[in-house]
Every structure is written in C-alpha cells, then in structure tokens.
Write an enzyme that holds these catalytic residues in place. Sequence first.
Site, PDB file in Angstrom:
ATOM      1  N   THR A 168       0.821  -1.221   0.000  1.00  0.00           N
ATOM      2  CA  THR A 168       0.000   0.000   0.000  1.00  0.00           C
ATOM      3  C   THR A 168       0.850   1.264   0.000  1.00  0.00           C
ATOM      4  O   THR A 168       0.503   2.261  -0.626  1.00  0.00           O
ATOM      5  CB  THR A 168      -0.926  -0.004   1.237  1.00  0.00           C
ATOM      6  OG1 THR A 168      -1.860  -1.058   1.072  1.00  0.00           O
ATOM      7  CG2 THR A 168      -1.667   1.298   1.405  1.00  0.00           C
ATOM      8  N   ASP A 213       1.815  -6.392  -4.534  1.00  0.00           N
ATOM      9  CA  ASP A 213       0.957  -6.509  -3.360  1.00  0.00           C
ATOM     10  C   ASP A 213       1.561  -7.678  -2.584  1.00  0.00           C
ATOM     11  O   ASP A 213       1.868  -8.728  -3.165  1.00  0.00           O
ATOM     12  CB  ASP A 213      -0.466  -6.843  -3.805  1.00  0.00           C
ATOM     13  CG  ASP A 213      -1.427  -6.871  -2.633  1.00  0.00           C
ATOM     14  OD1 ASP A 213      -2.374  -6.085  -2.655  1.00  0.00           O
ATOM     15  OD2 ASP A 213      -1.239  -7.697  -1.709  1.00  0.00           O
ATOM     16  N   SER A 214       1.734  -7.536  -1.277  1.00  0.00           N
ATOM     17  CA  SER A 214       2.512  -8.568  -0.567  1.00  0.00           C
ATOM     18  C   SER A 214       1.806  -9.913  -0.514  1.00  0.00           C
ATOM     19  O   SER A 214       2.412 -10.927  -0.188  1.00  0.00           O
ATOM     20  CB  SER A 214       2.926  -8.098   0.828  1.00  0.00           C
ATOM     21  OG  SER A 214       1.838  -8.113   1.708  1.00  0.00           O
ATOM     22  N   SER A 215       0.500  -9.935  -0.869  1.00  0.00           N
ATOM     23  CA  SER A 215      -0.185 -11.235  -0.941  1.00  0.00           C
ATOM     24  C   SER A 215       0.391 -12.082  -2.074  1.00  0.00           C
ATOM     25  O   SER A 215       0.207 -13.299  -2.108  1.00  0.00           O
ATOM     26  CB  SER A 215      -1.694 -11.036  -1.118  1.00  0.00           C
ATOM     27  OG  SER A 215      -1.937 -10.334  -2.312  1.00  0.00           O
ATOM     28  N   THR A 228       1.727  -4.714   4.168  1.00  0.00           N
ATOM     29  CA  THR A 228       1.544  -5.176   5.546  1.00  0.00           C
ATOM     30  C   THR A 228       1.013  -6.615   5.620  1.00  0.00           C
ATOM     31  O   THR A 228       1.220  -7.293   6.619  1.00  0.00           O
ATOM     32  CB  THR A 228       0.569  -4.263   6.319  1.00  0.00           C
ATOM     33  OG1 THR A 228      -0.685  -4.243   5.636  1.00  0.00           O
ATOM     34  CG2 THR A 228       1.115  -2.863   6.456  1.00  0.00           C
ATOM     35  N   ASP A 229       0.325  -7.072   4.550  1.00  0.00           N
ATOM     36  CA  ASP A 229      -0.364  -8.372   4.646  1.00  0.00           C
ATOM     37  C   ASP A 229       0.586  -9.526   4.972  1.00  0.00           C
ATOM     38  O   ASP A 229       0.245 -10.400   5.766  1.00  0.00           O
ATOM     39  CB  ASP A 229      -1.111  -8.682   3.336  1.00  0.00           C
ATOM     40  CG  ASP A 229      -2.320  -7.772   3.149  1.00  0.00           C
ATOM     41  OD1 ASP A 229      -2.718  -7.106   4.123  1.00  0.00           O
ATOM     42  OD2 ASP A 229      -2.862  -7.733   2.022  1.00  0.00           O
ATOM     43  N   THR A 270       2.947  -9.978  14.316  1.00  0.00           N
ATOM     44  CA  THR A 270       1.855 -10.496  13.496  1.00  0.00           C
ATOM     45  C   THR A 270       0.918  -9.340  13.163  1.00  0.00           C
ATOM     46  O   THR A 270       0.803  -8.384  13.946  1.00  0.00           O
ATOM     47  CB  THR A 270       1.132 -11.650  14.238  1.00  0.00           C
ATOM     48  OG1 THR A 270       0.252 -12.295  13.343  1.00  0.00           O
ATOM     49  CG2 THR A 270       0.335 -11.177  15.455  1.00  0.00           C
ATOM     50  N   GLN A 323      -4.093 -21.587  17.884  1.00  0.00           N
ATOM     51  CA  GLN A 323      -4.963 -20.539  17.353  1.00  0.00           C
ATOM     52  C   GLN A 323      -5.033 -19.350  18.314  1.00  0.00           C
ATOM     53  O   GLN A 323      -5.437 -18.263  17.920  1.00  0.00           O
ATOM     54  CB  GLN A 323      -6.365 -21.107  17.121  1.00  0.00           C
ATOM     55  CG  GLN A 323      -6.368 -22.144  16.026  1.00  0.00           C
ATOM     56  CD  GLN A 323      -7.701 -22.828  15.819  1.00  0.00           C
ATOM     57  OE1 GLN A 323      -8.740 -22.335  16.222  1.00  0.00           O
ATOM     58  NE2 GLN A 323      -7.665 -23.978  15.187  1.00  0.00           N
TER      59      GLN A 323
END
Length: 334
Positions: free
Chosen positions: A12, A58-60, A90-91, A160, A270
């Site tokens: 971003t 995009d980091s994805s 950031t992802d 995270t 989790q």
Amino acid sequence: MKRILILHTGGTITMQLHDNTIDATDSSQPFNLAFFEEQIPGLQEIARIASETLFLEDSSNMLPSHWANIAGVIDDNYARYDGFVILHGTDTMAYTASALSFCFENLEKPIVLTGSQVPLGNRRTDARRNLINSVELATLNIPEVCICFNDRVYRGNRATKISIGDFDAFSSPNHPVLAEFGLKLSIHTSYRPGSGPFATSARFDPGIRLVKLFPGMEGSWMFPETADACRGVVVEAYGSGNIPYGRQQSIMPALKRYIDSGGVAVITSQALHDEVDLNKYEGGRMALKYGAVSGGDMTTEACVSKLMYLLAHHSDVQSVKERFRMNLAGERST
Ligand code: ASP
C-alpha cells in the site's frame, strides 16, 4: 552520516488511493530520491540515503523466492550500508520479517521493514511517520530484523498483523516491543548481538502445509498420505496445542501415519498469547508421543518460515526437528 539503503518491494505504501480503492503501484512512478525528497522533506537530513526498487508487488503475491531475493540484495550491499529499510505490504510483512531473521547469521546492522495503511501520496497517510521512524531506527546500533510501524518497533519474527483498518496494524503478543517512538525514542530491551562473522543463507522449501483446525475437520485432508508429497505441516491447533483424539473425531491416525512416513508436524496454537504445552491435555500428549514438535510461543508466521528454512537446509528429519525446537533467531522464548 550513516548510509541507509531503502529497498522497495511494493504494498500500500507505494500504491495509489482512488476514491475508496487502492490500485496496484503505477510502475511509471519513480521511487527515487527526488520522489522521497518531495514526499518526505527532511528524510535526507537523517541519513545518506540510497534507494532501489526490487519489485512492486501486493505482498499477498510474495513467495519464498522474493524473501531470498531481498536477502541476496542485502547480502550484496551489506558492507556498503549501515542499515536497511524495506518498504513492504503489511499483509505478509510478518512472514518476510520472520524469514529474513533466519537468513542472516551474526547480523550486526538493523534491517527494518515498514509500510503503511494509507498510500504515501495521500493527505492522511501514515507512511511518512513510519518511513521517518524506520530510517532513524536503521541508523542505530540495533542488530535485528524488525518491523517499525505506528511508532512501535517489534522483533520481526515475533510480530503479526492484527488490524486491517487501524494504523496500529501489528503486535508481538509474546515478546515486548523493542522500542517506541514518542517525544524521544525509548529502547526497552536488549538486542541479540552477533558473535562471529556475518553470513547469509536464504534457501526455503515452500512445499509445506499450514492447516487451522476446526470442529469436524478430517485428518486425512490435513495430512498427506506420505511425506514424499510434502515434508512439513504446521497445525494451528486449539489452546495449548490440543488436537482432537476422540473416537469419532480423531486426527491422530493421520498424524501418526504422516510422521511415521518422515513428515515433520509442528503444533502451534490458534490463541495468540502464551505458549503451546503439549503435555497439558491428552490431545497434545498423544501428538507428542507420535513425534509432533511444539511451536512453543512462536507466531504462525515464524513457524511457517522456520520450517521452510530448515527443510531447505537439512535433509534428515531429526535435524529439522531438533533445530525447530531451538531458539535460532530470537523467535521463541523456550
Ligand atoms: N495488500 C497490501 C499489501 O500487503 C496491504 C498493505 O500494504 O497494507 O501489499
């Protein structure tokens, strides 16, 4: 004056905001020193800056091969600069930060990842503050791969992403923040000093699985028949590392078959806070007896990148398991 290299990888921070959507980076936009000077006047008073665009993703879309690319460029430039700043989406920033922390041995210089929730060109951007803080941090004697975001500095392999819409996008649930920017910079903890020659090794085996348990999940879907197809599985189990073992729900036969065939099964939780304890409940004790490895208080991002790193560096399963249990780069407490 310290010399800092800024590496662009996208996200971003370098994208464009139109109405309410954020578009992929305009590759004609030069992310060079003139651009920085225009967007962030004063940046060059902090350090002598050079910048390089590695890729604009995009980091994805990022892969372990992108991590290796970044590590290689830092290695090539290590002697020429005092610190490094990586502009990143950031992802998956916490995955890249974790992965990089395993690549460098005896790091003596800061490697700071940052990005923003709002693009740099926008009036309400958080990019300016994040970038100024990161460059300042990169001039200090902090030999860590860290994430600098919203005035806080996190150990990279402990961080995270916790928020989509807040400027405070990161947290490190099981490790104190390393430093905070306020009126002045407060440094909270001591860093991990290197104790030998600097070395880089950036190989990853991407052929692993990450599975999150849910009630009713099939063990045969989680684990491949044999480790030939996939050498490692990270399981996000319940609570302290609990895995279903009841007669109707049991995941244990598939787990045992997979480990017996030479697979590495890592159990993480989790729950974000605290440490996995496989001895606490029956579901953890059985997994431990069959040879599963505890992720301790590591983040899922650190578990995934550490497993990929170890599998690429060791052909025998016992070495992978032994090293997984060790604290290699500050990523786990015990
Ligand atoms: N999708 C973006 C990315 O990770 C999000 C961000 O940068 O905040 O590249």
